[in-house]
Design a protein around this motif. Sequence first.
Motif, PDB file in Angstrom:
ATOM      1  N   ASP A 273       0.875  -1.261  -0.174  1.00  0.00           N
ATOM      2  CA  ASP A 273      -0.060   0.043   0.086  1.00  0.00           C
ATOM      3  C   ASP A 273       0.798   1.252   0.004  1.00  0.00           C
ATOM      4  OD1 ASP A 273      -2.263  -1.544   0.192  1.00  0.00           O
ATOM      5  OD2 ASP A 273      -2.592  -1.403   2.113  1.00  0.00           O
ATOM      6  N   ARG A 274       1.960   1.090   0.705  1.00  0.00           N
ATOM      7  CA  ARG A 274       2.693   2.512   0.933  1.00  0.00           C
ATOM      8  C   ARG A 274       3.258   2.741  -0.344  1.00  0.00           C
ATOM      9  NH1 ARG A 274       5.649   5.848   3.851  1.00  0.00           N
ATOM     10  NH2 ARG A 274       8.091   6.363   3.486  1.00  0.00           N
ATOM     11  N   PHE A 275       3.788   2.074  -1.579  1.00  0.00           N
ATOM     12  CA  PHE A 275       4.100   2.052  -2.686  1.00  0.00           C
ATOM     13  C   PHE A 275       3.177   2.908  -3.400  1.00  0.00           C
ATOM     14  CE2 PHE A 275       4.214   0.901  -7.235  1.00  0.00           C
ATOM     15  CZ  PHE A 275       5.663   1.227  -7.643  1.00  0.00           C
ATOM     16  N   GLN A 276       2.031   2.441  -3.451  1.00  0.00           N
ATOM     17  CA  GLN A 276       0.870   3.255  -4.089  1.00  0.00           C
ATOM     18  C   GLN A 276       0.471   4.626  -3.711  1.00  0.00           C
ATOM     19  OE1 GLN A 276      -0.632   2.225  -6.650  1.00  0.00           O
ATOM     20  NE2 GLN A 276      -2.475   3.750  -6.913  1.00  0.00           N
ATOM     21  N   HIS A 277       0.757   4.626  -2.125  1.00  0.00           N
ATOM     22  CA  HIS A 277       0.296   5.913  -1.566  1.00  0.00           C
ATOM     23  C   HIS A 277       1.309   6.948  -1.833  1.00  0.00           C
ATOM     24  CE1 HIS A 277      -1.024   8.544   1.434  1.00  0.00           C
ATOM     25  NE2 HIS A 277       0.293   8.572   2.100  1.00  0.00           N
ATOM     26  N   CYS A 278       2.702   6.658  -1.799  1.00  0.00           N
ATOM     27  CA  CYS A 278       3.645   7.681  -1.789  1.00  0.00           C
ATOM     28  C   CYS A 278       3.965   8.178  -3.116  1.00  0.00           C
ATOM     29  CB  CYS A 278       4.866   7.099  -1.363  1.00  0.00           C
ATOM     30  SG  CYS A 278       5.111   6.962   0.587  1.00  0.00           S
ATOM     31  N   LEU A 279       3.750   7.324  -4.156  1.00  0.00           N
ATOM     32  CA  LEU A 279       4.082   7.727  -5.556  1.00  0.00           C
ATOM     33  C   LEU A 279       3.010   8.644  -5.981  1.00  0.00           C
ATOM     34  CD1 LEU A 279       2.132   6.316  -7.955  1.00  0.00           C
ATOM     35  CD2 LEU A 279       3.292   4.290  -7.159  1.00  0.00           C
ATOM     36  N   GLN A 280       1.930   8.791  -5.528  1.00  0.00           N
ATOM     37  CA  GLN A 280       0.857   9.729  -5.917  1.00  0.00           C
ATOM     38  C   GLN A 280       1.322  11.238  -5.650  1.00  0.00           C
ATOM     39  OE1 GLN A 280      -3.032   9.004  -4.551  1.00  0.00           O
ATOM     40  NE2 GLN A 280      -2.758   6.566  -4.715  1.00  0.00           N
ATOM     41  N   GLU A 281       2.038  11.266  -4.486  1.00  0.00           N
ATOM     42  CA  GLU A 281       2.474  12.775  -3.997  1.00  0.00           C
ATOM     43  C   GLU A 281       3.732  13.090  -4.578  1.00  0.00           C
ATOM     44  OE1 GLU A 281       0.352  14.876  -3.115  1.00  0.00           O
ATOM     45  OE2 GLU A 281      -1.390  13.480  -3.055  1.00  0.00           O
ATOM     46  N   ASP A 282       4.660  12.119  -4.694  1.00  0.00           N
ATOM     47  CA  ASP A 282       6.248  12.144  -4.554  1.00  0.00           C
ATOM     48  C   ASP A 282       6.597  12.645  -6.198  1.00  0.00           C
ATOM     49  OD1 ASP A 282       6.547  11.616  -2.039  1.00  0.00           O
ATOM     50  OD2 ASP A 282       7.383   9.507  -2.439  1.00  0.00           O
ATOM     51  N   PHE A 283       6.033  11.968  -7.170  1.00  0.00           N
ATOM     52  CA  PHE A 283       6.692  12.313  -8.531  1.00  0.00           C
ATOM     53  C   PHE A 283       6.207  13.653  -8.932  1.00  0.00           C
ATOM     54  CE2 PHE A 283       7.540   8.064  -7.481  1.00  0.00           C
ATOM     55  CZ  PHE A 283       8.977   7.876  -8.318  1.00  0.00           C
ATOM     56  N   LYS A 284       5.288  14.102  -8.635  1.00  0.00           N
ATOM     57  CA  LYS A 284       4.826  15.373  -9.108  1.00  0.00           C
ATOM     58  C   LYS A 284       5.787  16.602  -8.502  1.00  0.00           C
ATOM     59  CE  LYS A 284       0.889  16.102  -6.197  1.00  0.00           C
ATOM     60  NZ  LYS A 284      -0.719  16.219  -5.931  1.00  0.00           N
ATOM     61  N   GLN A 285       6.452  16.455  -7.331  1.00  0.00           N
ATOM     62  CA  GLN A 285       7.042  17.223  -6.576  1.00  0.00           C
ATOM     63  C   GLN A 285       8.677  16.862  -7.085  1.00  0.00           C
ATOM     64  OE1 GLN A 285       6.686  17.432  -2.174  1.00  0.00           O
ATOM     65  NE2 GLN A 285       5.093  15.905  -2.455  1.00  0.00           N
ATOM     66  N   CYS A 286       8.920  15.681  -7.755  1.00  0.00           N
ATOM     67  CA  CYS A 286      10.470  15.518  -8.102  1.00  0.00           C
ATOM     68  C   CYS A 286      11.224  16.557  -8.871  1.00  0.00           C
ATOM     69  CB  CYS A 286      10.661  14.090  -8.562  1.00  0.00           C
ATOM     70  SG  CYS A 286      12.214  13.408  -8.999  1.00  0.00           S
ATOM     71  N   ASP A 287      12.200  17.008  -8.592  1.00  0.00           N
ATOM     72  CA  ASP A 287      12.944  17.805  -9.654  1.00  0.00           C
ATOM     73  C   ASP A 287      14.541  17.162  -9.842  1.00  0.00           C
ATOM     74  OD1 ASP A 287      14.584  18.575  -7.349  1.00  0.00           O
ATOM     75  OD2 ASP A 287      13.016  20.253  -6.688  1.00  0.00           O
ATOM     76  N   MET A 288      14.482  16.117  -9.388  1.00  0.00           N
ATOM     77  CA  MET A 288      15.793  15.327 -10.017  1.00  0.00           C
ATOM     78  C   MET A 288      15.489  13.899  -9.618  1.00  0.00           C
ATOM     79  SD  MET A 288      18.992  15.558 -11.216  1.00  0.00           S
ATOM     80  CE  MET A 288      19.565  13.964 -11.706  1.00  0.00           C
ATOM     81  N   LEU A 289      15.916  12.933 -10.496  1.00  0.00           N
ATOM     82  CA  LEU A 289      15.429  11.496 -10.472  1.00  0.00           C
ATOM     83  C   LEU A 289      16.828  10.833 -10.771  1.00  0.00           C
ATOM     84  CD1 LEU A 289      13.427   9.311 -10.030  1.00  0.00           C
ATOM     85  CD2 LEU A 289      13.431   8.971 -12.729  1.00  0.00           C
TER      86      LEU A 289
END
Length: 409
Positions: A273-289
């Motif tokens: 569940d944590r995978f699904q929950h975190c990616l929803q918010e994290d990747f739109k904030q990411c500025d370096m991968l």
Amino acid sequence: MRVLYLSKRPWQNWTKIWSRNLQYLRTMSANSPPGTSDGEESLDASAAVPPNNIETMGARIRDLDVDSIRRYLAQKLGFNEPTEPAVPVEKVLDEVNLDGIVKWIKSARCKNIITLAGAGISTSAGIPDFRSPETGLYHNLQKYNLPEPQAIFEINFFRQNPKPFFLLAKELFPGNFKPTISHYFIRLLHEKGLLLRHYTQNIDTLERGAGIPEEKLVEAHGTFYTSHCLDCRKRYSLEFIKEHIFSEQIPICTDCPGVVKPDIVFFGESLPDRFQHCLQEDFKQCDMLIIMGSSLEVQPFASLIDMVPDWCPRLLINREKAGLRSPLLRLWGLMSGGLQLDEEGIRDVARLGDCDEGCQELADLLGWGDELRALVASEHERLELTGAVATPHAPVTEVAAALPLEPKL
């Protein structure tokens, strides 16, 4: 391209996932390594989904004439033909190389770095990856007399015959390995205030051993950290499962006849569940991968590289190029996902070679090289002095607080 919600909750932005990955969003693919899961609800079939142009791919390919293929081959072979001038694309990085990545990380624009890691960051610790010829884990499972190597991590096979997995688990059990330079580089990103989240495919818990806070971790393929009964879902501690594994006994639930399984994701199980929950918010904030030590072949993990904004730089630290977009499909307008590591790239950079060497080089260029070396040396010395190398890589205080020991059988 198909656009869909990743959850039932309203979300202001659509998340793009290529249709080739849709079937993997909830379940690990048949060619993926094991990574916990208590299960997830299925996708909302009633959600409004725009038309999927990818479904017409076959028809579109059939409609391609010989001239289209000739133009593509002529371009790749250097036989230039008169064409309309291309619209210039503005580069994201000043230099599309490692120096450009360093300048970006040092700039004020870089505040939220996401790292994606695969088995390549742990091999120098002595942990085998899954697919390497001769040395990979799958290559060395003949002694377990399996119908096929991957069966040892298939949930249906495990329910019928858990013994091979628990024999292998004795070799894989975390605690006998030290975190690597790559792990401590990720910790250094955290200490510099730059790490938004670390997503890992690994189940070895070395991130925890390196001191990366739990709230910064997403163990996408699960972990040995906890275990559950397959039948009644009773939760068990790390010490409970370790005691049974090292005595070569199959752990049985104290409340029912169910087998207790470590919370690593088997083929046929849902991702945490944590995978699904975190990616929803994290990747739109990411500025370096930063992608480290992953073949980017396992879904849905491999899809994450396309979830960052279009302007977000992406660095691959790996022994070989991975996750490449198809130039042929891109030319035909069918698909544009993946890394663009050619002369036309505007934001993607590959540092090919050993992960530890790549992380150390990046740290040196950032001016953190000596700090990283000192951190690795001091932490390895601490692990040796405290005997922590011989115990599971998890903070003892957290285990005691969150996972009370169950009665021994």
